[in-house]
Design a protein around this motif. Structure first.
Motif, PDB file in Angstrom:
ATOM      1  N   PRO A   1      -3.604   0.045  -7.321  1.00 51.89           N
ATOM      2  CA  PRO A   1      -3.756  -0.790  -8.524  1.00 51.89           C
ATOM      3  C   PRO A   1      -2.801  -0.401  -9.653  1.00 51.89           C
ATOM      4  O   PRO A   1      -3.213  -0.176 -10.789  1.00 51.89           O
ATOM      5  N   PHE A   2      -1.507  -0.325  -9.321  1.00 49.96           N
ATOM      6  CA  PHE A   2      -0.504   0.072 -10.304  1.00 49.96           C
ATOM      7  C   PHE A   2       0.693  -0.871 -10.222  1.00 49.96           C
ATOM      8  O   PHE A   2       0.985  -1.438  -9.169  1.00 49.96           O
ATOM      9  N   ARG A   3       1.398  -0.969 -11.331  1.00 61.36           N
ATOM     10  CA  ARG A   3       2.592  -1.794 -11.366  1.00 61.36           C
ATOM     11  C   ARG A   3       3.729  -1.141 -10.587  1.00 61.36           C
ATOM     12  O   ARG A   3       3.750   0.073 -10.377  1.00 61.36           O
ATOM     13  N   THR A   4       4.689  -1.949 -10.200  1.00 57.67           N
ATOM     14  CA  THR A   4       5.865  -1.456  -9.500  1.00 57.67           C
ATOM     15  C   THR A   4       6.605  -0.419 -10.350  1.00 57.67           C
ATOM     16  O   THR A   4       6.721  -0.577 -11.572  1.00 57.67           O
ATOM     17  N   SER A   5       7.052   0.658  -9.700  1.00 57.32           N
ATOM     18  CA  SER A   5       7.808   1.744 -10.354  1.00 57.32           C
ATOM     19  C   SER A   5       7.021   2.399 -11.486  1.00 57.32           C
ATOM     20  O   SER A   5       7.580   2.750 -12.525  1.00 57.32           O
ATOM     21  N   SER A   6       5.731   2.603 -11.275  1.00 57.31           N
ATOM     22  CA  SER A   6       4.881   3.212 -12.309  1.00 57.31           C
ATOM     23  C   SER A   6       5.016   4.731 -12.378  1.00 57.31           C
ATOM     24  O   SER A   6       4.745   5.327 -13.423  1.00 57.31           O
ATOM     25  N   PHE A   7       5.417   5.377 -11.267  1.00 54.38           N
ATOM     26  CA  PHE A   7       5.440   6.836 -11.207  1.00 54.38           C
ATOM     27  C   PHE A   7       6.792   7.329 -10.690  1.00 54.38           C
ATOM     28  O   PHE A   7       7.351   6.758  -9.761  1.00 54.38           O
ATOM     29  N   ASP A   8       7.266   8.404 -11.280  1.00 53.64           N
ATOM     30  CA  ASP A   8       8.528   8.982 -10.813  1.00 53.64           C
ATOM     31  C   ASP A   8       8.408   9.465  -9.369  1.00 53.64           C
ATOM     32  O   ASP A   8       9.297   9.233  -8.542  1.00 53.64           O
ATOM     33  N   THR A   9       7.303  10.162  -9.073  1.00 56.52           N
ATOM     34  CA  THR A   9       7.085  10.700  -7.732  1.00 56.52           C
ATOM     35  C   THR A   9       5.710  10.292  -7.227  1.00 56.52           C
ATOM     36  O   THR A   9       4.735  10.331  -7.973  1.00 56.52           O
ATOM     37  N   VAL A  10       5.651   9.895  -5.963  1.00 58.41           N
ATOM     38  CA  VAL A  10       4.376   9.606  -5.298  1.00 58.41           C
ATOM     39  C   VAL A  10       4.251  10.545  -4.101  1.00 58.41           C
ATOM     40  O   VAL A  10       5.189  10.678  -3.307  1.00 58.41           O
ATOM     41  N   ILE A  11       3.104  11.204  -3.985  1.00 56.95           N
ATOM     42  CA  ILE A  11       2.845  12.103  -2.864  1.00 56.95           C
ATOM     43  C   ILE A  11       1.767  11.503  -1.965  1.00 56.95           C
ATOM     44  O   ILE A  11       0.735  11.029  -2.439  1.00 56.95           O
ATOM     45  N   ILE A  12       2.042  11.532  -0.662  1.00 52.94           N
ATOM     46  CA  ILE A  12       1.048  11.143   0.347  1.00 52.94           C
ATOM     47  C   ILE A  12       0.900  12.331   1.297  1.00 52.94           C
ATOM     48  O   ILE A  12       1.656  12.464   2.267  1.00 52.94           O
ATOM     49  N   ALA A  13      -0.032  13.201   1.013  1.00 54.08           N
ATOM     50  CA  ALA A  13      -0.216  14.431   1.799  1.00 54.08           C
ATOM     51  C   ALA A  13      -1.445  14.301   2.687  1.00 54.08           C
ATOM     52  O   ALA A  13      -2.563  14.124   2.198  1.00 54.08           O
ATOM     53  N   GLU A  14      -1.248  14.370   3.990  1.00 54.10           N
ATOM     54  CA  GLU A  14      -2.334  14.276   4.971  1.00 54.10           C
ATOM     55  C   GLU A  14      -3.146  12.998   4.776  1.00 54.10           C
ATOM     56  O   GLU A  14      -4.368  13.024   4.659  1.00 54.10           O
TER      57      GLU A  14
END
Length: 208
Positions: A75-88
């Motif tokens: 539920p966030f706009r495009t390019s909202s975060f500098d880094t996105v982590i998907i761990a496990e």
């Protein structure tokens, strides 16, 4: 390293090579942790990084913000975060292509991921063991097995009902070839690396 020298932080990262690999590749001043659980990256707040955690279950984290949401529909706009982590996370979700695509959409700079490579786990780490099998070794049902790990955890704000339990099962075991194909189909690009230590093995990578 991008962060300042801090003995407590250094010790925490040294004790978890997977967390260390991810933290040392965070860029910018905002981080989204998808499938955050308790929030293992909360300590980076002290370095001026805005931290947001997302999980399909409710957790009490030390992040700046927590949002209960599905990784398939962030539920966030495009390019909202500098880094996105998907761990496990990728080993748990129904549609990893869509999850990666969503992570790439909300990431301004990069997506960092880690996922188990159980084909290289040592025998003592019990690779490919199902939840039901692990529970059976303790004469418990699968739900009882998971509940014992959360009942005394003050950060866990949910009880394991049937639907919640399902999200904690590994529903796939990645090979490098399969992971490469999924990343490509998600429209992302990057290098998959091996992280092997203490009997564990993970695929890790930086994607754009």
């Amino acid at each position: 390293r991008w962060y300042k020298r801090d003995s407590e932080f250094e010790n925490q990262m040294t004790n978890d090579q997977r967390a260390s690999w991810l933290v040392n590749r965070i860029v910018g001043k905002s981080l989204l942790d998808v499938g955050c659980n308790e929030g293992m990256f909360a300590m980076i707040r002290q370095f001026g990084v805005l931290t947001v955690g997302v999980d399909i279950n409710r957790w009490k984290t030390n992040y700046d913000y927590f949002v209960q949401a599905d990784a398939h529909h962030l539920p966030f706009r495009t390019s909202s975060f500098d880094t996105v982590i998907i761990a496990e996370v990728l080993e748990h979700v129904e549609d990893p292509i869509h999850v990666l695509r969503e992570a790439g959409r909300v990431a301004k700079e990069r997506v960092l991921f880690s996922t188990p490579n159980e084909y290289l786990w040592s025998a003592e780490k019990k690779p490919f063991m199902s939840v039901e099998e692990a529970a059976g070794k303790e004469n418990k049902t699968a739900l009882e097995y998971f509940h014992q790990g959360t009942i005394n955890n003050p950060k866990c704000l949910f009880g394991f009902e049937e639907n919640e339990f399902l999200f904690h099962r590994h529903i796939r075991y990645w090979t490098r070839e399969e992971l490469t194909e999924v990343i490509k189909k998600a429209g992302l690009d990057g290098v998959i690396e091996d992280l092997i230590y203490d009997g564990w093995a993970y695929f890790v990578g930086t994607l754009k």
